[in-house]
Design a protein around this motif. Structure first.
Motif, PDB file in Angstrom:
ATOM      1  N   LEU A   1       7.467  -0.111  -7.162  1.00  0.00           N
ATOM      2  CA  LEU A   1       8.819   0.380  -6.891  1.00  0.00           C
ATOM      3  C   LEU A   1       9.657   0.409  -8.174  1.00  0.00           C
ATOM      4  CD1 LEU A   1       9.804  -1.352  -3.527  1.00  0.00           C
ATOM      5  CD2 LEU A   1       9.468   1.093  -3.910  1.00  0.00           C
ATOM      6  N   CYS A   2       9.498  -0.632  -8.993  1.00  0.00           N
ATOM      7  CA  CYS A   2      10.284  -0.717 -10.231  1.00  0.00           C
ATOM      8  C   CYS A   2       9.959   0.430 -11.180  1.00  0.00           C
ATOM      9  CB  CYS A   2      10.042  -2.050 -10.917  1.00  0.00           C
ATOM     10  SG  CYS A   2      10.853  -3.441 -10.072  1.00  0.00           S
TER      11      CYS A   2
ATOM     12  N   ALA B   1       0.808  -1.226   0.000  1.00  0.00           N
ATOM     13  CA  ALA B   1       0.000   0.000   0.000  1.00  0.00           C
ATOM     14  C   ALA B   1       0.837   1.270   0.000  1.00  0.00           C
ATOM     15  CB  ALA B   1      -0.939  -0.009   1.201  1.00  0.00           C
ATOM     16  N   CYS B   2       2.074   1.211   0.526  1.00  0.00           N
ATOM     17  CA  CYS B   2       2.900   2.414   0.596  1.00  0.00           C
ATOM     18  C   CYS B   2       3.889   2.527  -0.556  1.00  0.00           C
ATOM     19  CB  CYS B   2       3.650   2.483   1.918  1.00  0.00           C
ATOM     20  SG  CYS B   2       4.954   1.220   2.062  1.00  0.00           S
ATOM     21  N   CYS B   3       3.940   1.512  -1.417  1.00  0.00           N
ATOM     22  CA  CYS B   3       4.971   1.463  -2.457  1.00  0.00           C
ATOM     23  C   CYS B   3       4.744   2.499  -3.550  1.00  0.00           C
ATOM     24  CB  CYS B   3       5.041   0.070  -3.076  1.00  0.00           C
ATOM     25  SG  CYS B   3       5.730  -1.158  -1.931  1.00  0.00           S
ATOM     26  N   GLY B   4       3.499   2.873  -3.760  1.00  0.00           N
ATOM     27  CA  GLY B   4       3.230   3.922  -4.745  1.00  0.00           C
ATOM     28  C   GLY B   4       3.838   5.245  -4.292  1.00  0.00           C
ATOM     29  N   ASP B   5       3.680   5.561  -2.990  1.00  0.00           N
ATOM     30  CA  ASP B   5       4.258   6.802  -2.463  1.00  0.00           C
ATOM     31  C   ASP B   5       5.791   6.772  -2.535  1.00  0.00           C
ATOM     32  OD1 ASP B   5       1.789   8.229  -1.166  1.00  0.00           O
ATOM     33  OD2 ASP B   5       1.642   6.142  -0.549  1.00  0.00           O
ATOM     34  N   LEU B   6       6.367   5.614  -2.198  1.00  0.00           N
ATOM     35  CA  LEU B   6       7.828   5.497  -2.278  1.00  0.00           C
ATOM     36  C   LEU B   6       8.319   5.633  -3.724  1.00  0.00           C
ATOM     37  CD1 LEU B   6       8.393   2.564   0.254  1.00  0.00           C
ATOM     38  CD2 LEU B   6       9.174   4.927   0.535  1.00  0.00           C
ATOM     39  N   SER B   7       7.537   5.091  -4.656  1.00  0.00           N
ATOM     40  CA  SER B   7       7.906   5.204  -6.073  1.00  0.00           C
ATOM     41  C   SER B   7       7.908   6.666  -6.512  1.00  0.00           C
ATOM     42  CB  SER B   7       6.926   4.393  -6.923  1.00  0.00           C
ATOM     43  OG  SER B   7       7.267   4.456  -8.283  1.00  0.00           O
ATOM     44  N   SER B   8       6.954   7.417  -5.981  1.00  0.00           N
ATOM     45  CA  SER B   8       6.908   8.851  -6.314  1.00  0.00           C
ATOM     46  C   SER B   8       8.133   9.576  -5.785  1.00  0.00           C
ATOM     47  CB  SER B   8       5.641   9.483  -5.716  1.00  0.00           C
ATOM     48  OG  SER B   8       4.492   8.905  -6.275  1.00  0.00           O
TER      49      SER B   8
ATOM     50  N   HIS C   1      12.614   5.381 -13.544  1.00  0.00           N
ATOM     51  CA  HIS C   1      12.412   6.782 -13.942  1.00  0.00           C
ATOM     52  C   HIS C   1      13.775   7.458 -14.162  1.00  0.00           C
ATOM     53  CE1 HIS C   1      11.076  10.975 -13.777  1.00  0.00           C
ATOM     54  NE2 HIS C   1       9.839  10.500 -14.039  1.00  0.00           N
ATOM     55  N   PRO C   2      13.864   8.298 -15.163  1.00  0.00           N
ATOM     56  CA  PRO C   2      15.153   8.958 -15.463  1.00  0.00           C
ATOM     57  C   PRO C   2      15.683   9.819 -14.316  1.00  0.00           C
ATOM     58  CG  PRO C   2      13.626   9.195 -17.311  1.00  0.00           C
ATOM     59  CD  PRO C   2      12.838   8.618 -16.194  1.00  0.00           C
ATOM     60  N   ASN C   3      14.796  10.350 -13.468  1.00  0.00           N
ATOM     61  CA  ASN C   3      15.239  11.233 -12.382  1.00  0.00           C
ATOM     62  C   ASN C   3      15.718  10.472 -11.140  1.00  0.00           C
ATOM     63  OD1 ASN C   3      14.703  13.529 -13.832  1.00  0.00           O
ATOM     64  ND2 ASN C   3      12.610  13.785 -13.014  1.00  0.00           N
ATOM     65  N   CYS C   4      15.484   9.152 -11.131  1.00  0.00           N
ATOM     66  CA  CYS C   4      15.829   8.357  -9.939  1.00  0.00           C
ATOM     67  C   CYS C   4      17.343   8.345  -9.735  1.00  0.00           C
ATOM     68  CB  CYS C   4      15.288   6.940 -10.094  1.00  0.00           C
ATOM     69  SG  CYS C   4      15.674   5.877  -8.671  1.00  0.00           S
ATOM     70  N   LYS C   5      17.758   8.712  -8.506  1.00  0.00           N
ATOM     71  CA  LYS C   5      19.191   8.780  -8.179  1.00  0.00           C
ATOM     72  C   LYS C   5      19.640   7.628  -7.268  1.00  0.00           C
ATOM     73  CE  LYS C   5      19.877  12.743 -10.300  1.00  0.00           C
ATOM     74  NZ  LYS C   5      18.531  12.869 -10.879  1.00  0.00           N
ATOM     75  N   LEU C   6      18.733   6.683  -6.980  1.00  0.00           N
ATOM     76  CA  LEU C   6      19.041   5.614  -6.034  1.00  0.00           C
ATOM     77  C   LEU C   6      20.192   4.742  -6.542  1.00  0.00           C
ATOM     78  CD1 LEU C   6      17.574   5.002  -3.324  1.00  0.00           C
ATOM     79  CD2 LEU C   6      16.635   2.959  -4.424  1.00  0.00           C
ATOM     80  N   GLN C   7      21.099   4.391  -5.609  1.00  0.00           N
ATOM     81  CA  GLN C   7      22.245   3.538  -5.946  1.00  0.00           C
ATOM     82  C   GLN C   7      22.161   2.163  -5.291  1.00  0.00           C
ATOM     83  OE1 GLN C   7      25.745   5.737  -4.815  1.00  0.00           O
ATOM     84  NE2 GLN C   7      25.194   7.531  -6.051  1.00  0.00           N
ATOM     85  N   ARG C   8      21.498   2.103  -4.117  1.00  0.00           N
ATOM     86  CA  ARG C   8      21.366   0.822  -3.415  1.00  0.00           C
ATOM     87  C   ARG C   8      19.955   0.672  -2.877  1.00  0.00           C
ATOM     88  NH1 ARG C   8      25.750  -0.238   1.042  1.00  0.00           N
ATOM     89  NH2 ARG C   8      24.686  -2.257   0.973  1.00  0.00           N
ATOM     90  N   LEU C   9      19.385  -0.530  -3.077  1.00  0.00           N
ATOM     91  CA  LEU C   9      18.043  -0.810  -2.604  1.00  0.00           C
ATOM     92  C   LEU C   9      18.036  -2.176  -1.926  1.00  0.00           C
ATOM     93  CD1 LEU C   9      14.927  -0.309  -2.487  1.00  0.00           C
ATOM     94  CD2 LEU C   9      14.796  -1.481  -4.712  1.00  0.00           C
TER      95      LEU C   9
ATOM     96  N   GLU D   1      10.833  -8.175 -14.046  1.00  0.00           N
ATOM     97  CA  GLU D   1      10.761  -6.752 -13.680  1.00  0.00           C
ATOM     98  C   GLU D   1      12.137  -6.240 -13.235  1.00  0.00           C
ATOM     99  OE1 GLU D   1       8.445  -4.525 -13.809  1.00  0.00           O
ATOM    100  OE2 GLU D   1       6.607  -5.635 -14.194  1.00  0.00           O
ATOM    101  N   LEU D   2      12.816  -7.017 -12.402  1.00  0.00           N
ATOM    102  CA  LEU D   2      14.125  -6.602 -11.897  1.00  0.00           C
ATOM    103  C   LEU D   2      15.155  -6.535 -13.029  1.00  0.00           C
ATOM    104  CD1 LEU D   2      14.224  -8.674  -8.580  1.00  0.00           C
ATOM    105  CD2 LEU D   2      13.939  -6.208  -8.789  1.00  0.00           C
ATOM    106  N   ASP D   3      15.097  -7.484 -13.952  1.00  0.00           N
ATOM    107  CA  ASP D   3      16.013  -7.453 -15.094  1.00  0.00           C
ATOM    108  C   ASP D   3      15.809  -6.205 -15.931  1.00  0.00           C
ATOM    109  OD1 ASP D   3      17.164  -9.826 -14.360  1.00  0.00           O
ATOM    110  OD2 ASP D   3      15.913 -11.074 -15.673  1.00  0.00           O
ATOM    111  N   ALA D   4      14.541  -5.801 -16.051  1.00  0.00           N
ATOM    112  CA  ALA D   4      14.254  -4.594 -16.827  1.00  0.00           C
ATOM    113  C   ALA D   4      14.855  -3.364 -16.147  1.00  0.00           C
ATOM    114  CB  ALA D   4      12.735  -4.429 -16.983  1.00  0.00           C
ATOM    115  N   VAL D   5      14.796  -3.330 -14.807  1.00  0.00           N
ATOM    116  CA  VAL D   5      15.395  -2.222 -14.053  1.00  0.00           C
ATOM    117  C   VAL D   5      16.905  -2.201 -14.246  1.00  0.00           C
ATOM    118  CG1 VAL D   5      15.825  -1.303 -11.742  1.00  0.00           C
ATOM    119  CG2 VAL D   5      13.550  -2.154 -12.337  1.00  0.00           C
TER     120      VAL D   5
END
Length: 1145
Positions: free
Chosen positions: A1102-1103, A1069-1076, A1108-1116, A1130-1134
């Motif tokens: 989350l994926c 339920a919270c993953c949409g907010d985290l994705s944003s 997203h092009p603006n995502c700066k995350l390096q470790r998850l 899905e993970l392979d696509a990321v």
């Protein structure tokens, strides 16, 4: 006295006569028709039927009392009488032949005893040397050899008469046992001295010393190379076992279990397995061992069985142990539970044991191939109630275990000599007590040699070398410290002993031994047939270093040879690699180099299978000793090999040269042992030139290992870090055995006992040492170690970090160490004393240290019971010109009173930047006192840990004030305190203040709720410094809390870089907010969501943000359970879009 009874009609009537009954007389009957005596008999032993025989045809000649019959000649009397009858010239020939005659395994009687012996003396020497019955057999054989056939016949008849009809070869197992015992005593009581120069036998009990035996079974993967184990792993096992057993306890049961039927006795090469097996045979024969347990004990040599080609049976194995073919084997086999078979040397068997179980033998008299007989004994298919002792080297233990199956087995291991027994060995080896003391002191002062003496075979080699040197009047100081030195001295002494041979003969013999040894090592063989010996140019009659073994084969005998010990075979194999011809061609040089490269490659690929050979190879190439050895060997040593060895060490994979843990450390240490063996400073420095860090963790360092490590550390000039965490170091035991209690040893009892790291510290004091970091965490160091470390600190100009955590140093250790820490030469910056059993007693010394030492910046005292009293003393030092920057007082028993003293330090210290008070029950009152110092303008503290300090919301107002006022505090850890929502609101007020400089905030398990996340979101919108937030373990936070938190995370002003939300009760339920957040945040690089049930739907959302092009995350960090194919897609696509993203599942 002769008595003729009257009126006797049957033998039974004789028993009614009082005189006959009292004397137990012997009755002699005479045929009345011929006058010939018929037979004598003892009246009381007559069968009942015989007593009723009519005497009408017989008359009683006489009844002779037994006391008169006792005067019948004994075997000794007969032997003396026959010798008395010899002519003087014949007796002289008899004495000479007797001095040369060897019977069974017994040596001949020395001529010195026989030269002036008369007839009685000769008979006495025969009886003492061979036993009464065997003495007569020896005399008969010598008479026959000298063609004195009449004397031989007289002695044979006299023997039969002396033994009498009741003592003819026995037919019952019980009666035969005494003859068998005597045979075993004669066969096993003396052993051959391996010293080829002396060539004499010694009594087993004079040479055998009690060995340490423990009941232990280890699997193959836990074992080291057995040759490397010499002097190495046995001390480790000793440390693990406090209750060694004796050979008498081998069949004892464990607790309520049944006693074992099979005992596997394992041990490394030369450890004393065969000698122990022979000792069991002798002790049983002497009625000192297993008397009520076993009626018969039989010895089976596996080395001999390899050469048995014909079929046989268990009964044959018994016959081979017996002195003659009259053994009542059928009766012996009727009581298998009373039989013990000692099967010596299982590892030497060449059988595959691959036959099916249908081929087992069930009948002890059934003829079968020898491997079937053995496997049937092992599996208890034949004589299933019998008992076995099986000796083996560790390398064959797994194979043996598989064949024994689920039988009642016990596993024991021979470890070698204890310190006491080593001293006893020296005492018994040397006939001269002064020599024994001198030799022992010499070895004791040279730790490597003394460590080597742990192994019986090595102890024998060293004693032999020293004895020969002393007898020659040489200086024992010529004996060096390495294994190679000792073996070369031994080789030299034996070659001198054969100086009657020409130089050419000696060289040919040496080269033959070298080529034979190299061939054996290459083919992994230790037994050589006579034709193989001759192929290598060796004369079997003059075979230096070889044992001759005679094995029965069909109707004849076969001779095979082995080196006196496997280590000698490896020594000569190494010699074969370095010796070159006087006129060496290019082809010869290429052959030498090729052989060395093959040896090193085989050692590397097969897990140090040629360990000792490679060690010897290094040891033989020392430049200083090479010239002396070339004189000894009369051969040149090739100078080409050293470069190959150097390259071999340098090209070892870098991962194998440091960061070794546990068993892997062993392989690395073996390379250090090789470097030690060469004893050449320049070579070792070149070999270790690329080492800057060594990690040898979780290892037991024997004395030998310590010597090697200190030697290599001393010559590793570029070494900066040495990590020995979770290691332990063998210490010298302090109990004095009998030998040392003698007056001659008294002046050696006052020598100081060094600490376990004494040798290492000696190396670290070397002027060329550049070590900066020394980690000795959890090394079981006593307080005495601190004296040696203090000496290092007083001299080293490079050591800046020392970790002594988890050692039982105590207050006394701190006091000793402070002597070095306060020295002007000390440059230490970081000192670890966690969990060292310290109290407030040592804090005065530490305070003095803080006042005087100008380099120490980091002091770790966590896990010690210092209390407020100790902290008060520490603070006195912290307030006076102290340079300390970091202080760890975690779990030190600090309460609110201690906080007041620490607050005073914070107000005055210009250097203290980090303080850890976690695990102390400070309470809200203690924190309130501490905050008075934290809010002071002079306070320079940057990091504060208050985890699990019993805090509540009541102290959060004071902490908030600190956040508003402090210009330096950047890190605050409040984990495991119940701050609740009200405490969070107060903290957030301080966090939002414009003056707040906090960058990292730890709130793990602080009962943060969803409502608290609203306040934290406001902080994220306002703070310009907060970069890391830890909310792990707040399971009440939930999806609602994360949704509120995301409102702050999405704001452009948010500077957060790292966010931990593990175990926070989150769902999809919270993953949409985290994705944003991932799509908008320009700073978030680390997000930990593990231990939350996000499921596939949450992962998909989350994926979307991750791609997203603006995502700066390096470790998850995420938990998806077992990813489905859809998840993986899905993970392979990321990963394709963001290849630099590290996703930890």
């Amino acid at each position: 006295m002769v008595w003729h009874p009257d009126n006797v009609t049957s033998p039974a009537e004789l028993l009614t006569d009082d005189h006959c009954l009292n004397t137990g007389g012997l009755c002699l009957f005479q045929n009345t028709n011929t006058g010939v005596p018929v037979f004598p008999f003892n009246l009381q032993n007559l069968p009942k039927a015989a007593l009723m025989v009519p005497l009408k045809d017989f008359q009683v000649m006489s009844i002779v009392p037994n006391r008169l019959m006792m005067s019948r000649k004994t075997l000794s009397d007969v032997l003396v009488q026959v010798l008395e009858d010899l002519a003087e010239q014949d007796f002289k020939k008899f004495r000479h032949k007797l001095s040369e005659f060897a019977f069974e395994d017994k040596p001949s009687i020395p001529w010195s005893k026989l030269e002036k012996a008369d007839r009685i003396d000769a008979a006495r020497h025969l009886k003492e040397h061979y036993g009464q019955e065997s003495a007569v057999d020896v005399a008969i054989k010598i008479f026959s050899t000298l063609n004195l056939n009449n004397s031989a016949l007289k002695l044979e008849q006299g023997k039969k008469t002396a033994l009498g009809p009741q003592q003819t070869p026995e037919t019952s197992a019980n009666a035969y046992r005494e003859k068998y015992r005597e045979h075993i005593r004669n066969k096993y009581s003396a052993i051959k001295d391996m010293n080829a120069r002396l060539g004499e036998n010694v009594k087993l009990n004079n040479r055998y010393r009690k060995l340490i035996i423990v009941k232990e079974h280890r699997h193959k993967k836990q074992r080291e190379n057995e040759i490397t184990a010499l002097g190495r792993r046995h001390a480790e096992i000793m440390a693990e076992h406090a209750s060694p057993i004796t050979i008498a306890n081998l069949f004892d049961s464990e607790k309520d279990e049944q006693s074992p039927q099979i005992v596997v006795l394992q041990g490394a090469a030369g450890i004393g397995k065969t000698l122990t097996a022979r000792k069991i045979m002798v002790d049983w024969a002497n009625e000192e061992l297993y008397q009520s347990r076993f009626d018969y004990v039989f010895y089976i040599n596996c080395r001999e069985l390899n050469f048995v080609s014909e079929q046989g049976c268990v009964e044959d194995l018994i016959f081979k142990n017996c002195p003659d073919q009259n053994a009542p084997t059928k009766e012996i086999l009727m009581n298998p539970e009373k039989l013990l078979f000692i099967i010596d040397g299982f590892d030497e068997l060449s059988f595959s044991f691959n036959r099916s179980e249908s081929n087992f033998s069930f009948d002890p008299c059934e003829k079968q191939p020898v491997e079937i007989i053995l496997s049937s004994l092992f599996r208890k298919q034949v004589l299933h109630k019998s008992h076995l002792i099986i000796t083996t080297r560790p390398t064959a233990l797994e194979t043996l275990r598989q064949w024994l199956g689920d039988e009642r087995c016990a596993y024991a291991e021979i470890l070698g000599f204890s310190k006491d027994e080593r001293k006893e060995y020296f005492s018994n080896f040397f006939d001269n007590e002064e020599q024994a003391i001198k030799a022992y002191n010499f070895v004791k002062d040279r730790e490597m040699l003394f460590t080597m003496c742990f192994i019986p075979i090595v102890c024998w080699i060293i004693c032999t070398v020293l004895k020969q040197q002393m007898e020659a009047g040489e200086d024992l100081a010529q004996t060096s410290r390495t294994v190679t030195d000792v073996y070369m001295l031994y080789l030299s002494s034996l070659m001198k002993g054969h100086s009657r041979n020409s130089k050419q003969q000696i060289q040919m013999n040496l080269k033959g031994l070298c080529s034979l040894a190299a061939d054996g090592v290459k083919r992994q063989e230790i037994l050589f047939k006579e034709d193989e010996i001759k192929q290598h140019g060796l004369d079997t009659a003059d075979s230096l270093f070889l044992n001759e073994n005679m094995f029965q084969k069909d109707i004849g005998c076969e001779y095979v040879y082995s080196f006196i010990h496997l280590s000698f075979q490896e020594f000569f194999a190494a010699l074969s690699c370095v010796l070159q011809k006087e006129e060496t061609t290019v082809e010869d040089s290429e052959t030498i180099l090729k052989n060395v490269k093959m040896l090193l490659k085989r050692d590397t690929n097969n897990g140090n299978s040629s360990t000792l050979t490679v060690r010897f190879l290094f040891g033989l190439l020392n430049d200083e000793r090479k010239e002396d050895w070339e004189k000894i060997l009369s051969c040149k040593i090739s100078p080409l090999i050293k470069e190959i060895l150097l390259k071999w060490v340098e090209e070892k994979p870098i991962l194998s040269l440091f960061s070794y843990v546990g068993e892997k450390t062993i392989s690395y240490l073996e390379e250090l042992h090789c470097l030690y063996e060469i004893q050449e400073k320049k070579f070792v420095q070149s070999a270790m030139n690329h080492y800057t860090e060594l990690k040898l963790t979780d290892h037991y360092f024997t004395k030998m290992d310590q010597i090697v490590l200190s030697f290599c550390v001393k010559h590793c000039c570029k070494l900066e870090s040495l990590h020995l965490s979770v290691c332990s170091f063998q210490m010298e035991d302090e109990d004095m055995p009998r030998l040392c209690q003698q007056p001659h040893w008294a002046h050696h009892q006052d020598k100081p006992h060094h600490s376990p790291i004494y040798l290492l510290c000696q190396a670290l004091k070397a002027s060329n040492s550049n070590l900066k970091t020394l980690n000795l965490w959890m090394c079981d160091l006593p307080s005495a170690s601190c004296m040696d470390l203090a000496s290092v600190l007083s001299t080293s100009q490079s050591l800046t970090e020392l970790d002594l955590g988890a050692n039982n140093l105590g207050d006394a250790g701190v006091k000793l160490l402070c002597a070095g820490l306060t020295h002007t030469n000390c440059k230490l910056q970081t000192l670890g004393f966690e969990e060292c059993d310290l109290t407030d007693t040592c804090c005065g010394d530490l305070a003095t240290l803080l006042r005087t030492n100008q380099s120490l910046t980091d002091l770790k005292l966590g896990g010690n019971k210092l209390g407020d009293a100790g902290v008060k003393l520490l603070c006195e030092g912290l307030k006076q010109n102290c340079k300390l920057q970091s202080l760890n007082l975690e779990e030190c028993g600090v309460a609110d009173a201690g906080c007041g003293d620490l607050a005073a330090v914070l107000r005055t210290s210009q250097s203290l930047a980090e303080l850890d008070l976690s695990g102390n029950k400070l309470g809200d009152a203690g924190v309130r006192l501490l905050c008075e110092g934290l809010t002071h303008p002079n306070c320079k503290l940057e990091k504060l840990r208050l985890c699990d300090c019993g805090l509540s919301a009541a102290c959060c107002g004071d902490l908030s004030s600190v956040l508003c006022a402090s210009q330096t505090l950047t890190y605050l850890d409040l984990r495991q305190n119940k701050l609740e929502y009200s405490g969070m609101r107060q903290l957030c007020e301080g966090l939002k203040h414009p003056n707040c400089k906090l960058q990292r905030l730890g709130l793990e398990e602080c009962n943060v709720t969803a409502a608290g996340c609203g306040d934290l979101a406001a902080v994220l919108r306002a703070s310009q410094s907060l970069a890391e937030l830890d909310l792990r373990g707040n399971d009440s936070l939930g999806d609602a809390g994360v949704q509120l938190l995301c409102e702050g995370l999405k704001q452009p002003n948010c500077r957060l870089e790292r966010l931990r939300l593990c175990d926070c009760g989150l769902s999809a339920a919270c993953c949409g907010d985290l994705s944003s957040v991932l799509c908008t945040s320009q700073t978030l690089t680390y997000l930990d969501l593990r231990r939350n049930k996000l499921e596939y739907s949450g992962m998909r959302q989350l994926c979307e943000g991750l791609k997203h092009p603006n995502c700066k995350l390096q470790r998850l960090g995420v938990d998806f359970g077992h990813p489905t194919p859809e998840m993986e897609a899905e993970l392979d696509a990321v990963k394709k879009i963001k290849p630099g993203l590290n996703i930890k599942i």
